[in-house]
Design a protein around this motif. Structure first.
Motif, short mmCIF file in Angstrom:
data_model
loop_
_atom_site.label_atom_id
_atom_site.label_comp_id
_atom_site.label_asym_id
_atom_site.label_seq_id
_atom_site.Cartn_x
_atom_site.Cartn_y
_atom_site.Cartn_z
N PRO A 109 3.60 12.42 -0.86
CA PRO A 109 4.06 11.03 -1.06
C PRO A 109 2.90 10.06 -1.31
O PRO A 109 1.94 10.04 -0.56
CB PRO A 109 4.78 10.72 0.26
N GLY A 110 3.02 9.29 -2.37
CA GLY A 110 2.03 8.27 -2.69
C GLY A 110 0.74 8.78 -3.29
O GLY A 110 -0.17 7.99 -3.55
N VAL A 134 -1.33 -6.54 -4.41
CA VAL A 134 -0.30 -6.43 -3.37
C VAL A 134 -0.81 -7.02 -2.05
O VAL A 134 -0.04 -7.61 -1.28
CB VAL A 134 0.15 -4.97 -3.19
N THR A 135 -2.10 -6.88 -1.79
CA THR A 135 -2.69 -7.48 -0.60
C THR A 135 -2.49 -9.00 -0.62
O THR A 135 -2.08 -9.60 0.38
CB THR A 135 -4.19 -7.15 -0.53
N ALA A 136 -2.78 -9.61 -1.76
CA ALA A 136 -2.57 -11.05 -1.90
C ALA A 136 -1.10 -11.41 -1.72
O ALA A 136 -0.75 -12.39 -1.06
CB ALA A 136 -3.07 -11.51 -3.26
N SER A 282 -1.64 -1.23 3.41
CA SER A 282 -1.06 0.12 3.35
C SER A 282 -0.01 0.35 4.43
O SER A 282 0.72 1.34 4.38
CB SER A 282 -2.17 1.17 3.46
N GLU A 283 0.06 -0.56 5.42
CA GLU A 283 1.09 -0.45 6.45
C GLU A 283 2.38 -1.18 6.06
O GLU A 283 3.30 -1.25 6.87
CB GLU A 283 0.55 -1.01 7.77
N HIS A 284 2.43 -1.67 4.84
CA HIS A 284 3.60 -2.43 4.38
C HIS A 284 4.05 -1.92 3.01
O HIS A 284 4.27 -2.68 2.08
CB HIS A 284 3.27 -3.92 4.33
N MET A 285 4.19 -0.60 2.91
CA MET A 285 4.53 0.01 1.62
C MET A 285 5.89 -0.44 1.11
O MET A 285 6.16 -0.36 -0.10
CB MET A 285 4.51 1.54 1.76
N GLN A 290 8.35 -4.54 -5.11
CA GLN A 290 8.64 -5.94 -5.45
C GLN A 290 7.37 -6.68 -5.85
O GLN A 290 7.36 -7.44 -6.84
CB GLN A 290 9.30 -6.64 -4.26
N ALA A 291 6.29 -6.46 -5.09
CA ALA A 291 5.03 -7.13 -5.39
C ALA A 291 4.49 -6.71 -6.75
O ALA A 291 4.08 -7.55 -7.57
CB ALA A 291 4.01 -6.84 -4.30
#
Length: 338
Positions: A109-110, A134-136, A282-285, A290-291
């Motif tokens: 995965p990923g 995605v971090t932003a 990476s803890e908010h996959m 959407q991002a």
């Protein structure tokens, strides 16, 4: 199978990182097994977080192992496949590390994701339409949660994360103020990215002076702050934070040489009832699809025009990485291999 040049982490830094911490080796890529894909990397991503993983210290991720390929994001092209869903010629993004080729277990995965380069250049998937973007996006939407008309500040505004943050903030009707190092970077932040203002921290000797400049740029105070730097810059912004303001802590590049990063005014957290939250993207996959969709749309529409600093050839990776830690890059730092 092709020859593969790789950079290994050869030793751990004592204080500042140096080129001697890395070792360039050459070997052959192993034959593919069922379910595997051979990827030729076109670009390597260099990111500040890599410095923290070079230390053998407790962190949110395991340290980079000695004697192994430096970990990091990559984009490239499939040259051979024994995995369903991938064929030669597919453009892909993954975590191939500091090497020219990687063998990837495609079912993990990923591990590997196909990307469309018809409207978004391949390299952007390591920056504006990748992990930095995605971090932003998450720091803005998941932590700062701004309302239209509010003032948001971001440090390292000309970098891969900061530039995406400002464009996303403006798209939500917020006032975006950047902090960057040098007149050229500040000009890019305002002219090309559409920030409302940008302050050159190099023109200020201390937090008090920088805070005065922020007061002029943020007459209504600061409602939300996206932190990439720490140190004097964070102290200066803290002095301008509004009551019940929010701070998303993404990075502390001021402390990546291993030294402590003191906070001069911690009492402001209590006095102004601030929310200060660190996060690891990476803890908010769950937010990535959407991002990435919004970021790709901003690039395709010409609203997000990220800058890139591109070093040539794998031999350039260590010096480009060390330059990144000292702010010598302009935008996303990449190494071009093909």
């Amino acid at each position: 199978m092709p020859q593969n040049r790789q950079f290994l982490l050869d030793s751990r830094p004592q204080g500042e990182a140096s080129a001697s911490n890395f070792k360039l080796v050459t070997g052959e890529t192993p034959p593919l097994q069922d379910g595997q894909v051979l990827v030729r990397h076109h670009y390597l991503s260099l990111d500040p977080y890599m410095r923290g993983r070079m230390d053998d210290a407790k962190s949110y991720a395991k340290p980079q192992p000695l004697g192994q390929v430096m970990q990091g994001g990559t984009v490239g092209e499939v040259v051979e496949s024994r995995a369903a869903g991938f064929k030669p010629g597919d453009k892909v993004v993954g975590m191939g590390g500091w090497q020219e080729y990687s063998v990837v277990d495609a079912a993990q995965p990923g591990a590997l994701r196909k990307v469309d380069t018809s409207q978004v250049p391949l390299s952007y998937y390591l920056g504006a339409v990748g992990m930095p973007g995605v971090t932003a996006w998450y720091g803005l939407n998941g932590i700062l949660k701004p309302k239209a008309g509010q003032t948001l500040v971001v440090s390292a505004a000309a970098g891969a994360v900061g530039s995406a943050f400002g464009v996303l903030a403006r798209a939500r009707g917020c006032r975006a103020v950047g902090i960057a190092g040098g007149a050229e970077k500040c000009d890019y932040v305002v002219r090309d990215l559409g920030f409302d203002a940008c302050i050159d921290y190099k023109q200020h000797a201390d937090a008090g002076s920088l805070s005065k400049a922020l007061r002029e740029a943020c007459p209504d105070g600061v409602h939300g702050y996206f932190e990439n730097v720490g140190g004097m810059v964070m102290d200066a912004v803290m002095l301008r934070m509004n009551d019940f303001g929010r701070i998303a802590v993404c990075g502390m590049i001021a402390g990546y040489n291993g030294k402590p990063v003191p906070m001069t005014y911690p009492q402001i957290i209590l006095r102004s009832r601030l929310t200060v939250e660190g996060f690891i993207v990476s803890e908010h996959m769950e937010v990535w699809p959407q991002a990435l969709q919004e970021l790709a749309g901003l690039v395709a529409a010409g609203k997000l025009r990220p800058r890139e600093s591109v070093a040539q050839g794998i031999e350039s990776a260590p010096e480009a990485f060390l330059g990144l830690l000292k702010g010598r890059n302009f935008g996303k730092q990449l190494v071009k291999l093909v």
